[in-house]
Scaffold this motif. Structure first.
Motif, PDB file in Angstrom:
ATOM      1  N   HIS A 242      59.195  42.416 -21.572  1.00  0.00           N
ATOM      2  CA  HIS A 242      60.051  43.342 -20.832  1.00  0.00           C
ATOM      3  C   HIS A 242      61.293  42.618 -20.334  1.00  0.00           C
ATOM      4  CE1 HIS A 242      55.940  45.327 -20.067  1.00  0.00           C
ATOM      5  NE2 HIS A 242      56.503  45.876 -21.109  1.00  0.00           N
ATOM      6  N   SER A 243      62.331  43.397 -20.057  1.00  0.00           N
ATOM      7  CA  SER A 243      63.572  42.839 -19.506  1.00  0.00           C
ATOM      8  C   SER A 243      63.243  42.040 -18.247  1.00  0.00           C
ATOM      9  CB  SER A 243      64.527  43.985 -19.170  1.00  0.00           C
ATOM     10  OG  SER A 243      65.647  43.486 -18.515  1.00  0.00           O
ATOM     11  N   PRO A 244      63.851  40.881 -18.004  1.00  0.00           N
ATOM     12  CA  PRO A 244      65.019  40.321 -18.691  1.00  0.00           C
ATOM     13  C   PRO A 244      64.708  39.579 -19.998  1.00  0.00           C
ATOM     14  CG  PRO A 244      64.441  38.922 -16.850  1.00  0.00           C
ATOM     15  CD  PRO A 244      63.510  40.095 -16.796  1.00  0.00           C
ATOM     16  N   ASP A 245      63.437  39.463 -20.388  1.00  0.00           N
ATOM     17  CA  ASP A 245      63.145  38.929 -21.727  1.00  0.00           C
ATOM     18  C   ASP A 245      63.610  39.936 -22.761  1.00  0.00           C
ATOM     19  OD1 ASP A 245      62.030  36.631 -20.892  1.00  0.00           O
ATOM     20  OD2 ASP A 245      59.931  37.200 -21.268  1.00  0.00           O
ATOM     21  N   CYS A 246      63.828  39.455 -23.969  1.00  0.00           N
ATOM     22  CA  CYS A 246      64.262  40.401 -25.004  1.00  0.00           C
ATOM     23  C   CYS A 246      63.794  39.949 -26.373  1.00  0.00           C
ATOM     24  CB  CYS A 246      65.780  40.571 -24.967  1.00  0.00           C
ATOM     25  SG  CYS A 246      66.682  39.089 -25.460  1.00  0.00           S
TER      26      CYS A 246
END
Ligand SMILES: [Zn+2]
Length: 248
Positions: A242-246
């Protein structure tokens, strides 16, 4: 071009669906040609007073959402301002997908022509799943798709016709450099049980169309070995980044 698109996944809280709390996802694709939001989760009004906005539907779908979970607030936390979003792609216009509408002043709203027609003709929200206030806004600039659409003409964001759940429902097939193909089914398949054929897809428009659309998506997932993202699947959702991962 340096760096391909990046896909960010969010949810605007949860809804009670069939006795289970399910995520209400939306997606941001940061593409070299601009930021694309896919759906917007729940409208902001729902964080304040779901009964006022949804009426009797609020009893059918118990919602858990804070103001900070609205799509515009979550994008701001990622450093994406409202003016930066050039396109909002609507998989369909049901009540838990319309949160972006009215919050991104420079965005073109992309939706299937049949979906917009159906939503505009919809009567009671309790039967149709549509709340007119969400999309009957004079300021919205619509781009209606009559068929399938390759959004930027580069094969990275393809909009597929998957009617049945709603009249003009669309799913998305993305092509990312590292991750490869990603299939966002949206509500053409809510969960694993539907995907695996243990439950019927939730067809508010046409059972037969919904069955055909799901069959096609399964075939496509098989052919492309895509990362599969279902519409409202709690277990899968907790395992995705999930954001902030992408995903790139
Ligand atoms: Zn829906």
């Amino acid at each position: 071009m340096p760096g391909g698109p990046a896909l960010y996944m969010f949810d605007s809280g949860t809804l009670g669906l069939g006795g289970v709390d399910v995520p209400v996802p939306f997606f941001l694709i940061r593409h070299p040609q601009g930021d694309v939001l896919v759906d917007g989760g729940n409208p902001l009004a729902v964080a304040h007073d779901p009964h006022a906005h949804w009426g009797a539907l609020a009893e059918q779908f118990e919602v858990h959402m804070s103001e900070e979970q609205h799509c515009a607030a979550q994008l701001r936390r990622l450093g994406v301002g409202p003016q930066s979003v050039g396109h909002v792609v609507q998989t369909h216009l049901h009540i838990d997908h319309t949160g972006a509408l009215g919050h991104f002043p420079d965005a073109t709203i992309v939706v299937h022509a049949r979906e917009l027609r159906a939503a505009r003709a919809a009567e009671a929200p309790i039967a149709s799943g549509y709340v007119r206030e969400d999309y009957e806004r004079p300021e919205l600039r619509w781009q209606t798709a009559e068929g399938e659409l390759d959004l930027f003409g580069d094969g990275t964001i393809r909009l597929l016709e998957t009617p049945g759940h709603s009249a003009g429902h669309m799913s998305l097939l993305l092509d990312l450099e590292e991750t490869g193909p990603v299939l966002l089914t949206a509500d053409a398949a809510d969960n694993r049980a539907q995907w695996e054929g243990r439950e019927h897809p939730r067809a508010l428009f046409s059972r037969e169309d919904a069955r055909r659309s799901l069959e096609r998506l399964r075939e496509l997932a098989h052919q492309t070995d895509a990362l599969l993202v279902l519409g409202h699947e709690p277990d899968d959702w907790s395992r995705l980044k999930h954001s902030p991962d992408c995903y790139t």
